[in-house]
Design a protein around this motif. Structure first.
Motif, PDB file in Angstrom:
ATOM      1  N   ARG A  82       0.807  -1.223   0.000  1.00 31.49           N
ATOM      2  CA  ARG A  82       0.000   0.000   0.000  1.00 31.49           C
ATOM      3  C   ARG A  82       0.843   1.278   0.000  1.00 31.49           C
ATOM      4  O   ARG A  82       0.295   2.373  -0.025  1.00 31.49           O
ATOM      5  N   VAL A  83       2.171   1.118   0.074  1.00 32.16           N
ATOM      6  CA  VAL A  83       3.054   2.277   0.125  1.00 32.16           C
ATOM      7  C   VAL A  83       4.098   2.145  -0.974  1.00 32.16           C
ATOM      8  O   VAL A  83       4.718   1.085  -1.129  1.00 32.16           O
ATOM      9  N   GLU A  84       4.311   3.223  -1.740  1.00 34.45           N
ATOM     10  CA  GLU A  84       5.372   3.236  -2.731  1.00 34.45           C
ATOM     11  C   GLU A  84       6.653   3.690  -2.024  1.00 34.45           C
ATOM     12  O   GLU A  84       6.981   4.880  -1.986  1.00 34.45           O
ATOM     13  N   LEU A  85       7.345   2.729  -1.463  1.00 30.43           N
ATOM     14  CA  LEU A  85       8.543   3.000  -0.679  1.00 30.43           C
ATOM     15  C   LEU A  85       9.752   3.020  -1.607  1.00 30.43           C
ATOM     16  O   LEU A  85      10.073   2.020  -2.239  1.00 30.43           O
ATOM     17  N   VAL A  86      10.421   4.164  -1.682  1.00 33.52           N
ATOM     18  CA  VAL A  86      11.520   4.297  -2.644  1.00 33.52           C
ATOM     19  C   VAL A  86      12.889   4.410  -1.987  1.00 33.52           C
ATOM     20  O   VAL A  86      13.906   4.228  -2.663  1.00 33.52           O
ATOM     21  N   ALA A  87      12.948   4.717  -0.683  1.00 33.88           N
ATOM     22  CA  ALA A  87      14.253   4.899  -0.045  1.00 33.88           C
ATOM     23  C   ALA A  87      14.121   4.884   1.470  1.00 33.88           C
ATOM     24  O   ALA A  87      13.041   5.126   2.025  1.00 33.88           O
ATOM     25  N   ALA A  88      15.237   4.592   2.123  1.00 30.35           N
ATOM     26  CA  ALA A  88      15.368   4.790   3.560  1.00 30.35           C
ATOM     27  C   ALA A  88      16.639   5.587   3.801  1.00 30.35           C
ATOM     28  O   ALA A  88      17.556   5.584   2.965  1.00 30.35           O
ATOM     29  N   PHE A  89      16.681   6.265   4.943  1.00 33.21           N
ATOM     30  CA  PHE A  89      17.826   7.108   5.280  1.00 33.21           C
ATOM     31  C   PHE A  89      18.291   6.735   6.693  1.00 33.21           C
ATOM     32  O   PHE A  89      17.491   6.738   7.629  1.00 33.21           O
ATOM     33  N   GLY A  90      19.576   6.426   6.834  1.00 27.66           N
ATOM     34  CA  GLY A  90      20.104   5.982   8.116  1.00 27.66           C
ATOM     35  C   GLY A  90      20.818   7.092   8.855  1.00 27.66           C
ATOM     36  O   GLY A  90      21.732   7.715   8.305  1.00 27.66           O
ATOM     37  N   PHE A  95      20.731   2.611   9.798  1.00 31.09           N
ATOM     38  CA  PHE A  95      19.320   2.278   9.660  1.00 31.09           C
ATOM     39  C   PHE A  95      18.961   0.996  10.413  1.00 31.09           C
ATOM     40  O   PHE A  95      17.953   0.929  11.104  1.00 31.09           O
ATOM     41  N   ARG A  96      19.778  -0.018  10.314  1.00 31.23           N
ATOM     42  CA  ARG A  96      19.530  -1.272  11.039  1.00 31.23           C
ATOM     43  C   ARG A  96      20.285  -1.329  12.366  1.00 31.23           C
ATOM     44  O   ARG A  96      20.174  -2.300  13.114  1.00 31.23           O
ATOM     45  N   GLY A  97      21.084  -0.282  12.672  1.00 29.97           N
ATOM     46  CA  GLY A  97      21.700  -0.158  13.992  1.00 29.97           C
ATOM     47  C   GLY A  97      22.988  -0.920  14.198  1.00 29.97           C
ATOM     48  O   GLY A  97      23.320  -1.288  15.324  1.00 29.97           O
ATOM     49  N   SER A  98      23.764  -1.112  13.143  1.00 32.58           N
ATOM     50  CA  SER A  98      24.969  -1.921  13.264  1.00 32.58           C
ATOM     51  C   SER A  98      26.220  -1.116  13.579  1.00 32.58           C
ATOM     52  O   SER A  98      27.293  -1.695  13.766  1.00 32.58           O
ATOM     53  N   ALA A  99      26.127   0.220  13.639  1.00 34.11           N
ATOM     54  CA  ALA A  99      27.311   1.060  13.840  1.00 34.11           C
ATOM     55  C   ALA A  99      27.351   1.610  15.263  1.00 34.11           C
ATOM     56  O   ALA A  99      26.320   1.880  15.879  1.00 34.11           O
ATOM     57  N   GLN A 100      28.564   1.822  15.768  1.00 36.42           N
ATOM     58  CA  GLN A 100      28.752   2.360  17.106  1.00 36.42           C
ATOM     59  C   GLN A 100      28.633   3.887  17.088  1.00 36.42           C
ATOM     60  O   GLN A 100      28.376   4.504  16.050  1.00 36.42           O
ATOM     61  N   ALA A 101      28.833   4.510  18.264  1.00 37.12           N
ATOM     62  CA  ALA A 101      28.733   5.964  18.383  1.00 37.12           C
ATOM     63  C   ALA A 101      29.696   6.643  17.421  1.00 37.12           C
ATOM     64  O   ALA A 101      30.850   6.233  17.288  1.00 37.12           O
ATOM     65  N   GLY A 108      23.815   1.718   0.813  1.00 38.34           N
ATOM     66  CA  GLY A 108      23.755   0.393   0.214  1.00 38.34           C
ATOM     67  C   GLY A 108      22.324  -0.059   0.061  1.00 38.34           C
ATOM     68  O   GLY A 108      21.376   0.707   0.249  1.00 38.34           O
ATOM     69  N   VAL A 109      22.148  -1.342  -0.263  1.00 38.01           N
ATOM     70  CA  VAL A 109      20.822  -1.923  -0.461  1.00 38.01           C
ATOM     71  C   VAL A 109      20.452  -2.751   0.761  1.00 38.01           C
ATOM     72  O   VAL A 109      21.235  -3.589   1.224  1.00 38.01           O
ATOM     73  N   ASP A 110      19.259  -2.504   1.300  1.00 39.15           N
ATOM     74  CA  ASP A 110      18.786  -3.249   2.454  1.00 39.15           C
ATOM     75  C   ASP A 110      18.466  -4.681   2.045  1.00 39.15           C
ATOM     76  O   ASP A 110      17.677  -4.918   1.124  1.00 39.15           O
ATOM     77  N   ALA A 111      19.076  -5.646   2.723  1.00 38.29           N
ATOM     78  CA  ALA A 111      18.935  -7.052   2.338  1.00 38.29           C
ATOM     79  C   ALA A 111      17.498  -7.540   2.450  1.00 38.29           C
ATOM     80  O   ALA A 111      17.041  -8.347   1.635  1.00 38.29           O
ATOM     81  N   ARG A 112      16.752  -7.055   3.437  1.00 41.08           N
ATOM     82  CA  ARG A 112      15.402  -7.571   3.663  1.00 41.08           C
ATOM     83  C   ARG A 112      14.409  -7.056   2.629  1.00 41.08           C
ATOM     84  O   ARG A 112      13.542  -7.799   2.160  1.00 41.08           O
ATOM     85  N   GLY A 114      15.280  -4.764  -0.170  1.00 38.30           N
ATOM     86  CA  GLY A 114      15.815  -4.431  -1.483  1.00 38.30           C
ATOM     87  C   GLY A 114      15.797  -2.958  -1.815  1.00 38.30           C
ATOM     88  O   GLY A 114      16.173  -2.570  -2.926  1.00 38.30           O
ATOM     89  N   ILE A 115      15.392  -2.103  -0.874  1.00 34.53           N
ATOM     90  CA  ILE A 115      15.392  -0.670  -1.142  1.00 34.53           C
ATOM     91  C   ILE A 115      16.772  -0.082  -0.843  1.00 34.53           C
ATOM     92  O   ILE A 115      17.548  -0.642  -0.064  1.00 34.53           O
ATOM     93  N   THR A 116      17.063   1.044  -1.460  1.00 34.03           N
ATOM     94  CA  THR A 116      18.333   1.721  -1.202  1.00 34.03           C
ATOM     95  C   THR A 116      18.264   2.461   0.122  1.00 34.03           C
ATOM     96  O   THR A 116      17.304   3.198   0.397  1.00 34.03           O
ATOM     97  N   VAL A 117      19.282   2.259   0.952  1.00 41.44           N
ATOM     98  CA  VAL A 117      19.407   2.977   2.217  1.00 41.44           C
ATOM     99  C   VAL A 117      20.558   3.969   2.075  1.00 41.44           C
ATOM    100  O   VAL A 117      21.697   3.575   1.806  1.00 41.44           O
ATOM    101  N   TYR A 118      20.257   5.247   2.231  1.00 34.00           N
ATOM    102  CA  TYR A 118      21.251   6.303   2.081  1.00 34.00           C
ATOM    103  C   TYR A 118      21.852   6.648   3.439  1.00 34.00           C
ATOM    104  O   TYR A 118      21.140   6.769   4.437  1.00 34.00           O
ATOM    105  N   ASP A 119      23.158   6.806   3.463  1.00 37.77           N
ATOM    106  CA  ASP A 119      23.852   7.193   4.685  1.00 37.77           C
ATOM    107  C   ASP A 119      23.636   8.687   4.929  1.00 37.77           C
ATOM    108  O   ASP A 119      24.156   9.527   4.197  1.00 37.77           O
TER     109      ASP A 119
END
Length: 431
Positions: A82-90, A95-101, A108-112, A114-119
């Motif tokens: 129901r949503v035209e999701l074109v991007a995420a921004f971290g 975005f998925r919380g893998s980096a430290q302070a 890159g591309v989100d594995a789950r 397939g959308i582009t995640v911009y830093d």
């Protein structure tokens, strides 16, 4: 009134519609003493994402953007059809919380999904404009759990992206979440001369607002000057949250907003004990299981007297426990890595009486009595070298403590500016 509503942005406070698509959150079982709260995301899902219909959507989020069943906003959007999701921004930590302070995950591309995640960590307003344009976004959706302190950087990610969206004529939707440490404001005001990435605009240290309320405040108070006008803002408000309610008193899921913010207890003390990031000789507990609750310096330099003197003060809502720990991560203080540190554990015994910033000031005043105490100086900023000044918004607190001022004098110095801010924020409060 109408002008104020336009500048502050529209607010979704009525019913958003019935659940659909089989993905609405199941109601939680009632727990005595726990308030059932619906977040903005819960209400968006229940409406079948109605406010996003027909738009190309970009999401600014991190692992905290979950519904009542811990399902992530982006995953829900992607699976709904129901949503035209074109991007995420971290933001900071990714975005998925893998980096430290101080880190990010990169673009890159989100594995789950397939959308582009911009830093977007550390992105300037100009960089945000570039990212939004590159992603082809019509509407930005912000959903991140804040912790209520000015120097927690996610609110400035929101601010810079709001400015960029306003300049580009884009829509901005905030999915609101409760402030985990309640709705009271405390502490000193940021001054223009000391703005930085940990405090970009003039708000007090513990702002006492939700991200939705802050977005309304920013939109009316700052965007007209910084962006040439307000952004087209829509806040999906929470339901059943009250300003005197803390995270531990609600059923809103807690997901760590950052690696050193593990529990609501951490958030409760953070507006005060984060000030020890500005003390070179004392660890704020990074690299322990109780960051910001455990505070101490090298055991050769600090001792149990610090705890005894703090307890003798009878500060409201808090007790101190003599504590020893060895940080396995030292942040900006590598000399304390794996060193035995002596200090205190901050134990909040009455969260409604507790004042985290007064407590933090008292801890600094007593710690300053040790010969080994030293403020952190940053060589990369010779004009404003003291990090604690950026945290508090000016040199005033540091200079008063160095001059021997006691807690009441330090706290009293910001009473008028705090009262003025409290009055100024009133039109933008939702709860």
């Amino acid at each position: 009134m109408e002008r104020r509503k336009f500048l502050a942005g529209s607010v979704a406070v009525g019913a958003l519609g019935a659940a659909g698509a089989g993905i609405a959150a199941a109601p939680a079982a009632a727990v005595p003493g726990i308030r059932r709260v619906e977040t903005g995301l819960d209400r968006l899902v229940a409406s079948d994402f109605a406010v996003l219909a027909g738009q190309k959507v970009g999401v600014i989020s991190n692992p905290t953007g979950v519904d009542a069943r811990y399902r992530h906003l982006v995953d829900l959007m992607h699976g709904s059809g129901r949503v035209e999701l074109v991007a995420a921004f971290g933001p900071e930590h990714g975005f998925r919380g893998s980096a430290q302070a101080g880190g990010s995950e990169g673009t890159g591309v989100d594995a789950r999904t397939g959308i582009t995640v911009y830093d977007a960590y550390g992105a300037s307003q100009a960089k945000w404009q570039q990212l939004i344009t590159q992603a082809g976004v019509d509407t930005l959706v912000f959903d991140i759990q804040d912790v209520g302190a000015r120097f927690y950087t996610y609110i400035w990610t929101m601010y810079d992206s709001m400015v960029a969206a306003a300049r580009l004529g884009k829509r901005y939707v905030v999915l609101d979440r409760p402030n985990p440490i309640g709705g009271r404001a405390y502490g000193p005001m940021m001054t223009p001369e000391y703005t930085s990435g940990v405090g970009k605009k003039e708000i007090v240290q513990q702002h006492g607002m939700t991200v939705g309320e802050l977005a309304r405040f920013f939109n009316a108070e700052f965007l007209p000057a910084d962006a040439g006008g307000p952004v087209d803002l829509h806040v999906v408000a929470c339901r059943k949250w009250k300003r005197d309610t803390f995270a531990a008193e609600t059923d809103v899921p807690w997901v760590m907003p950052s690696p050193n913010m593990p529990t609501p207890d951490t958030a409760l003390v953070y507006p005060g004990t984060c000030l020890f990031e500005g003390v070179a000789s004392i660890s704020e507990g990074r690299g322990t299981t109780r960051p910001f609750e455990l505070v101490g310096g090298d055991a050769e330099d600090f001792d149990y007297h610090w705890c005894d003197r703090l307890n003798a003060r009878g500060l409201p809502g808090v007790e101190f426990r003599e504590a020893y720990f060895s940080p396995t991560s030292a942040g900006q203080k590598p000399h304390l890595l794996n060193r035995l540190c002596a200090g205190v554990e901050v134990k909040v015994v009455d969260r409604h009486a507790f004042d985290p910033i007064r407590t933090g000031v008292a801890m600094l005043v007593e710690a300053r009595k040790y010969p080994a105490f030293a403020w952190r100086r940053d060589s990369w900023d010779p004009v404003r070298p003291y990090w604690v000044d950026k945290l508090t918004g000016s040199p005033r607190m540091r200079e008063m403590i160095d001059a021997g001022a006691d807690v009441d004098d330090v706290v009293g110095a910001w009473s008028e500016e705090l009262a003025a801010f409290d009055r100024r924020r009133q039109p933008y409060l939702l709860y």
